[in-house]
Design an enzyme around this catalytic site. Structure first.
Site, PDB file in Angstrom:
ATOM      1  N   SER A  19      43.883  35.234  39.811  1.00 32.78           N
ATOM      2  CA  SER A  19      43.282  34.900  41.092  1.00 32.78           C
ATOM      3  C   SER A  19      43.022  33.405  41.208  1.00 32.78           C
ATOM      4  CB  SER A  19      41.980  35.658  41.264  1.00 32.78           C
ATOM      5  OG  SER A  19      41.090  35.291  40.236  1.00 32.78           O
ATOM      6  N   ASN A  61      41.826  38.253  31.781  1.00 28.02           N
ATOM      7  CA  ASN A  61      41.058  37.133  32.311  1.00 28.02           C
ATOM      8  C   ASN A  61      40.096  37.574  33.411  1.00 28.02           C
ATOM      9  OD1 ASN A  61      40.146  34.631  33.158  1.00 28.02           O
ATOM     10  ND2 ASN A  61      42.111  33.649  32.838  1.00 28.02           N
ATOM     11  N   ASP A  62      40.605  37.779  34.613  1.00 30.36           N
ATOM     12  CA  ASP A  62      39.725  38.110  35.738  1.00 30.36           C
ATOM     13  C   ASP A  62      38.882  39.360  35.493  1.00 30.36           C
ATOM     14  OD1 ASP A  62      40.607  35.946  37.159  1.00 30.36           O
ATOM     15  OD2 ASP A  62      42.210  37.053  38.155  1.00 30.36           O
ATOM     16  N   VAL A  63      39.440  40.326  34.747  1.00 27.14           N
ATOM     17  CA  VAL A  63      38.743  41.609  34.583  1.00 27.14           C
ATOM     18  C   VAL A  63      37.547  41.518  33.644  1.00 27.14           C
ATOM     19  CG1 VAL A  63      40.806  42.947  35.090  1.00 27.14           C
ATOM     20  CG2 VAL A  63      40.265  42.390  32.722  1.00 27.14           C
TER      21      VAL A  63
END
Lengths: 461, 102
Positions: free
Chosen positions: A428, A387-389
């Site tokens: 996050s 997701n965040d990456v």
């Protein structure tokens, strides 16, 4: 063997052990030779340990053997059994044990009152403090990653409280040095009590996502503690091995912190998300779902597919099915590559271990720097559990807490397919703008189940 | 006997060695490497053994006993997990037999 002969044999074996450790670590720096690296280092360890039994003037052999047996067998059994997903906390645990051992050496030597000289005494006390902090801190890190400690403990003035404990530790240590080491038992007890407390209070406020950096830091610290106790015991093997690990671990810690877009100070002295929340407005557009059959067609008739796995894939235990899917695609002539972000697993490199366990050859796996320019030529970027990456706001939105973090440019691929359990935000807590792009499609469901369906659908094409 | 400056020289050279050895490591090996370096500081075992060998009285002996047990755990556990991880890394040119596929 005479005393002199034994002493020479011991020195020679320590020399060989130190050389084998460095040689082993060097070989561990390439996947081709890595396996032999750990074996060579292991040979060094066995030689050094066995020869140490010959040390002149030692007693307590019986108990010593029992202690080695208990620690060794317990660690061997747990180490052989632990699941690959739980590897980070096991590393923390074994590392903490090393720190505890360094602390124990310092305690025994200080109690005996036979450590003399300001410099040796200072190193002994410092090594003891660092070892004790690493011991209790690593245990907390283990507890957090293992899910035994669920929340982060934070209160007002926490940094101040930690600073006070640190000051108390240093003052007690300094007192012992000033006293010239003439065994004041209560001081030694106080020293280790506050040092152990420091490790706990330092680690408790740190969130689970930052834990790999902390584990790596404690690894480096344990190395340093071992080196310092090596000075006390006049043991060159400990000095060299400890220092090598200390500096290598420091570098590794920096690399990890950089990969996570966090500074070390940030990790240790603030909680993630405290400065976030504000700013970041939700991305525009809608999420567009896709059916398994359509996704299979998209993948099956591609020329090049880049798979971006995240920790979610490992949680769903989907790595075997994903590899099966990739094999089916490769059999159709599709070029398949894996793109791994440094923090894709629980710690840098963890995802590679999980993929290796599923049988994915390491030459299909590329890191962010190697593959980022290739997304533009990929027909499909298949995101699974990440997701965040892959969130492009890290490049564009200065108000986002992940702004500046290096990401995988999955949004540059011609099509994006995201396998995701539901519509939640990333670790996050940030919405992912990638999922809202026009060429992105969401394949909702359990990672393992969806991958299995895709395998069948691709094979049926 | 390792005296003052010799000890400092050893410390400095070992520090640079550690830095250089790790500096060229690809990210894919970071986890096993951390585990591997964790194993290497398991050499603390020899120190714990020496300390236990000259420990006197129940307090010293008890602490030393825990020290040796912990150190052995560090060395053996570090080896076990590192070897397990590295053993899995295979190239597609070699025998890349998928493990655990059903």
């Amino acid at each position: 063997m005479g005393t002199l002969g034994a002493a020479t044999a011991i020195q020679a074996s320590y020399f060989i052990a130190a050389a084998l450790f460095i040689f082993g670590l060097k070989r561990m720096s390439s996947p081709v030779t890595a396996r032999s690296g750990i074996v060579w280092a292991g040979v060094g360890m066995v030689v050094a340990t066995l020869i140490t039994f010959l040390t002149p003037g030692m007693s307590n052999y019986g108990l010593m053997t029992v202690a080695i047996g208990i620690g060794g067998i317990a660690a061997w059994v747990t180490g052989r059994r632990v699941a690959m997903t739980n590897m980070p906390q096991m590393i923390a645990l074994y590392n903490g044990m090393g720190g505890g051992a360094a602390g124990a050496i310092a305690a025994v030597e200080l109690f005996s009152g036979e450590v003399h000289g300001v410099s040796v005494l200072t190193l002994g006390v410092l090594g003891g403090i660092i070892g004790a902090v690493s011991f209790s801190g690593s245990l907390i890190a283990f507890g957090k990653l293992q899910g035994l400690i669920k929340r982060s403990f934070r209160f007002r003035g926490q940094n101040f409280a930690n600073l006070a404990i640190l000051a108390l530790t240093i003052i007690t240590g300094a007192l012992i040095v000033v006293n010239g080491g003439s065994a004041v038992q209560t001081q030694v007890i106080v020293l280790f009590t506050v040092a152990l407390a420091l490790g706990v209070t330092m680690t408790l406020p740190i969130g689970g996502a930052d834990m790999p950096v902390v584990i790596s830091l404690y690894n480096a610290l344990t190395g340093l503690a071992v080196a310092f106790e090596g000075f006390v015991l006049n043991n060159a093997a400990m000095i060299i091995a400890g220092t090598v690990v200390g500096s290598a671990g420091t570098l590794l810690t920096q690399l990890m912190a950089k990969a996570m877009n966090r500074s070390l100070g940030n990790v240790l002295f603030s909680g993630f998300g405290e400065t976030a929340a504000a700013g970041a407005t939700g991305p525009a557009g809608t999420l567009k779902a896709i059916e398994t059959a359509d996704a299979a067609v998209m993948l099956g008739f591609s020329e090049k597919v880049i798979v971006v796995p995240g920790y979610g894939m490992a949680v769903a235990q989907a790595q075997h099915k994903v590899w099966e899917l990739c094999q089916a695609l490769i059999a159709r002539g599709v070029t398949v590559k894996f793109a791994i972000h440094p923090v894709a697993g629980r710690m840098p490199g963890h995802m590679n271990v999980l993929l290796a366990e599923a049988g994915v050859p390491y030459d299909l796996i590329y890191d962010e720097a190697e593959i980022n320019s290739e997304f533009e030529t990929a027909d499909v970027a298949l995101i699974i559990g990440a997701n965040d990456v892959v969130n492009p706001v890290a490049r564009t939105d200065k108000s986002s807490p992940i702004y500046g973090m290096p990401i995988l440019n999955a949004d540059k691929a011609k099509n994006v397919i995201v396998i995701k359990r539901g519509q939640g935000a990333g670790f996050s807590g940030i919405e992912n703008a990638l999922f809202y792009l026009d060429h992105a499609r969401m394949l909702y469901g359990d990672g393992q189940a969806k991958a299995a369906e895709l395998v069948q659908a691709v094979k049926a094409l | 006997m390792i005296d003052g400056f010799i000890a400092l020289y050893i410390f400095m050279l070992a520090a640079f060695t550690g830095y250089e050895v790790i500096a060229r490591v690809p990210v894919i090996l970071h986890t096993p490497l951390m585990s591997g370096s964790n194993f290497v500081h398991g050499i603390v075992l020899v120190g714990a053994m020496v300390a236990m060998g000259r420990a006197e009285g129940p307090l010293e002996l008890t602490i030393a006993f825990f020290g040796v047990a912990l150190a052995a755990g560090n060395a053996v556990g570090g080896y076990a997990v590192t070897e397990r991880m590295l053993e899995m890394f295979k190239s597609s040119k070699g025998a890349a037999k998928p493990k655990g596929t059903h």
